[in-house]
Design an enzyme around this catalytic site. Structure first.
Site, PDB file in Angstrom:
ATOM      1  N   SER A   1      -6.818   1.268  -4.568  1.00 11.47           N
ATOM      2  CA  SER A   1      -6.897   2.650  -4.152  1.00 11.47           C
ATOM      3  C   SER A   1      -5.369   3.386  -4.174  1.00 11.47           C
ATOM      4  CB  SER A   1      -7.308   2.841  -2.880  1.00 11.47           C
ATOM      5  OG  SER A   1      -7.700   4.093  -2.368  1.00 11.47           O
TER       6      SER A   1
ATOM      7  N   TYR B   1       0.947  -1.167  -0.168  1.00 12.30           N
ATOM      8  CA  TYR B   1      -0.021  -0.071  -0.122  1.00 12.30           C
ATOM      9  C   TYR B   1       0.760   1.305   0.025  1.00 12.30           C
ATOM     10  CZ  TYR B   1      -3.924   3.098   0.933  1.00 12.30           C
ATOM     11  OH  TYR B   1      -4.936   4.142   1.218  1.00 12.30           O
TER      12      TYR B   1
ATOM     13  N   HIS C   1     -16.277   2.027  -3.429  1.00  9.24           N
ATOM     14  CA  HIS C   1     -14.674   1.975  -3.269  1.00  9.24           C
ATOM     15  C   HIS C   1     -14.512   0.591  -2.497  1.00  9.24           C
ATOM     16  CE1 HIS C   1     -10.650   3.641  -3.390  1.00  9.24           C
ATOM     17  NE2 HIS C   1     -10.435   3.431  -2.444  1.00  9.24           N
TER      18      HIS C   1
ATOM     19  N   ASP D   1     -18.339   4.349  -7.230  1.00  7.59           N
ATOM     20  CA  ASP D   1     -17.152   4.931  -6.311  1.00  7.59           C
ATOM     21  C   ASP D   1     -16.913   6.408  -6.123  1.00  7.59           C
ATOM     22  OD1 ASP D   1     -14.647   5.132  -5.228  1.00  7.59           O
ATOM     23  OD2 ASP D   1     -13.720   3.595  -5.988  1.00  7.59           O
TER      24      ASP D   1
END
Length: 716
Positions: free
Chosen positions: A566, A486, A688, A649
């Site tokens: 994301s 991430y 999302h 989203d």
């Protein structure tokens, strides 16, 4: 991603032949797409910071454009024509249905005599909010959100119990939109009160002690702010139960920057209101209001580029901050004299990262993370350490709760091989025990190994990585590996119980999680080393993790796949464009990819403090250097890619995935390949990811793993 030299080319040709045979057997007819759709090009040229930028697919930013709708329809047909006939897909779906049925449970929160908590069991799309009237009492359903929609697409976004437990304030939203509407339910009867407040996305809420009213945050309505800015301009209000929310008095607004977000905290005696204003992920400002006087708000930390949070007890304010301490520390001050010069340090920073501290049972309950594993500690109110709370294993405390006048702490724990479990710690006796757990009868966690290994990034920084696999793994250099990361927004990529990942590991796969810079794993310095002008560090860390897995003979390029969503989807985009030779397949979920225009969509202006903006000349240089959409090279062979997004989203606009797919299908050497395809999947009535029903999770995971098994030659 790109496969590089194929050492097992004959094997992959056999797999491709098997897929082709299956497709033909399922009756491919004239209506099946012969290749990806040829998206219309309509170039738009901009001059940005002196650079000419041509965007051939600008129209795809408009979801209502007829050409966009046609493109999406054709892309969906093409994707389905390749994924639906894959061999073993039905078996994958059946197993994922079993795995994702494994439930969830969260730590209970206390209010009066009540214990409130959420739990999802097998067969349920959404968690249910339960209440107990005593510690070991019977569970009673208080809110079953599953009954609000037949397909499970209405979600419980957040909830707050009143101090005496009389009421719960909660927010719901449809289709993963996170556009919450606030409701109230009476605990004793289950009666829904008439009070309803819309525009309460991500609401912060603080109840008055007698449950008669609460402070809360709300977004503006259309027409009150410039068009498109309704997602910003969050303000704090006061609501008296039974009154018209439209007339709720305004308590606080930050007029300096519409992207700043206030949060509210109220002292246990209703005297002190703390307002913490978030300015991105590196700065908060604190304001204190004495509700027993007419004095104006006291500015406590204005202008300081640090993070602060506070909790009250008996007229004192306990402050957790990274000011002068990247690993965070705790101060105390009299609420009546809370200016910075009057703070006294209680708990200094340590080698572990302090994630938060709050008053529980007249003591300070502190949550830490050390080498990406959770630790819990108890301190006296004068800062003396009293106890370490034992953990069941090396893992992650993903939620915890206590109350200022209760001698008990609850914490929810998980790890790669431990399903979510809730433990209760008695502050008086020091005893700890299991309070609730999730059953996982279809897996044997003891059959798997978890290792934490350290590797060296490009600039010499040491980075940890978790590697999970079946016991007895042989490092043969050809194991299928699925790597994720991430690296952003001060978020720690801590050990978590991934249900679907057991499907991968049951078939000999290795699951790897790299703890990249940009997260919170090692404090604020670690975060800042992966944001703004230092974002490339995140990408270098991930590349180094991939190369480490290959060098250590876990896998090779032909058996290495990566996924992320994301901010992690941006990471995937950077990997696609920076190292197309290093990966066989990529799953890029709800991604940011056009970093020159990202700030113009949904809530993305909130992320400018993390990424920067192309509207600033210096920041443009950082963004343009890595923006994936602007680094696709004509004629380059790329990995097989599955872009995944959702039509509702409201965080990351689906335009990123649409534009990137169209560009890569047109420009990449393998853009039209059916063996090494570039595909787009758009989920309907989904956002999302927050609140996504289990049924949709199964559908999404079936597509993802069918694609990965196919591309890495894993037999279902």
């Amino acid at each position: 991603m790109p496969g590089g030299s194929r050492l097992l080319i004959a094997f992959f040709l056999l797999i491709g032949a098997a897929v082709l045979m299956t497709t033909n057997a399922q009756g491919e007819d004239a209506s099946s797409p012969s290749g990806p759709p040829k998206a219309k090009t309509a170039p738009v040229e901009d001059t940005v910071q002196g650079h000419k930028i041509v965007d051939p697919y600008r129209y795809l930013e408009n979801s209502d454009d007829p050409d966009t709708k046609l493109y999406v329809e054709q892309e969906m047909a093409y994707t389905r024509s390749l994924l639906d006939p894959l061999p073993g897909r039905d078996k994958i779906n059946v197993r994922l249905t079993q795995l994702l049925a494994i439930g969830t449970v969260d730590a209970p929160h206390m209010g009066g005599k009540y214990y409130f908590y959420t739990r999802r069991d097998a067969g349920q799309n959404q968690p249910i909010l339960y209440v107990r009237e005593s510690l070991n009492g019977e569970d009673r359903v208080l809110l079953d959100i599953n009954k609000l929609s037949t397909d499970g697409t209405v979600a419980l976004d957040w909830w707050y119990a009143s101090e005496d437990g009389k009421y719960i304030a909660y927010g719901t939203s449809p289709s993963g939109s996170e556009e919450s509407t606030l409701h109230l339910v009476e605990t004793a009867t289950g009666r829904i009160l008439p009070d309803t407040i819309d525009r309460t996305r991500f609401a912060s809420l603080a109840w008055m002690k007698d449950s008669s009213a609460f402070y809360y945050t709300r977004h503006p309505k259309k027409g009150d702010v410039p068009a498109g800015e309704e997602v910003y301009h969050v303000k704090a209000f006061y609501h008296q139960l039974g009154t018209d929310p439209a007339k709720d008095p305004l308590i606080f607004e930050d007029k300096r920057n519409p992207q700043n977000i206030p949060n509210v905290t109220l002292s246990e005696d209703d005297r002190w209101l703390l307002i913490t204003v978030e300015e991105g992920w590196t700065k908060t400002e604190m304001y204190l209001q004495d509700l027993h006087s007419k004095n104006p708000l006291l500015e406590i930390t204005t202008g300081k580029n640090f993070l602060y949070g506070g909790d009250f007890f008996q007229g004192k304010l306990y402050i957790t901050t990274n000011e002068g301490a990247p690993h965070y520390r705790v101060f105390v001050a009299e609420a009546s004299n809370a200016k910075r010069e009057n703070w006294k340090e209680l708990i200094p920073q340590s080698d572990a990262v302090l994630q938060g501290a709050s008053v529980t049972g007249g003591k300070l309950f502190a949550r830490y993370e050390h080498n990406v594993a959770s630790e819990l500690k108890v301190f006296s109110l004068d800062g003396k350490k009293l106890a370490d709370i034992p953990q069941p294993a090396i893992g992650n405390v993903f939620s915890a709760s206590g109350h200022y006048d209760r001698n008990e702490i609850f914490f929810a724990f998980q790890s790669f091989t431990v399903p979510p479990s809730v433990y209760r710690y008695d502050l008086t006796s020091g005893a700890s025990g299991l309070w609730a757990k999730v059953d996982a009868p279809s897996i044997d966690p003891s059959a798997y190994d978890v290792r934490q290994e350290w590797y060296t990034s490009k600039d010499g920084t040491r980075i940890p990585m978790f590697i999970v696999s079946k016991k007895g793994l042989v490092k043969n250099g050809k194991n299928p590996v699925l790597l994720t990361g991430y690296g952003g927004f001060n978020v720690s990529n801590s050990p978590s119980f991934s249900r679907s990942m057991y499907l991968w590991m049951e078939h000999g796969g290795i699951y790897a999680v790299a703890n990249l810079r940009g997260g919170s794993e090692f404090g604020e310095d670690w975060h800042r080393a992966g944001m703004l002008d230092k974002k490339q560090n995140v990408f270098d860390d991930f590349i180094a993790a991939s190369e480490y897995l290959i060098a250590q003979k876990y896998t090779d390029k032909e058996h290495l796949a990566i996924f992320g969503g994301s901010n992690g989807g941006l990471l995937m985009g950077a990997m696609i464009t920076q190292r197309p030779d290093l990966f066989q397949a990529v799953v890029c979920q709800v991604p940011l990819l056009d970093m020159l225009r990202y700030q113009n969509f949904q809530i993305a202006k909130l992320w400018i403090p993390e990424y920067g903006s192309a509207e600033d000349a210096k920041q443009f240089d950082w963004l343009y250097a890595y923006s994936p959409y602007h680094h696709v090279k004509p004629g380059q062979e790329y990995p097989a890619i599955l872009f995944m997004t959702a039509d509702t989203d409201t965080r990351v606009d689906p335009m990123h995935a649409k534009k990137m797919t169209a560009l890569m299908q047109a420009e990449a050497k393998n853009g039209a390949s059916k063996e090494r395809p570039i595909l787009l999947r758009i989920d309907s009535k989904a956002g999302h990811g927050q609140g996504k029903p289990v049924a949709k999770q199964v559908e999404e995971s079936t597509d993802m793993y069918s694609f990965l098994f196919w591309q890495l030659g894993v037999k279902p």
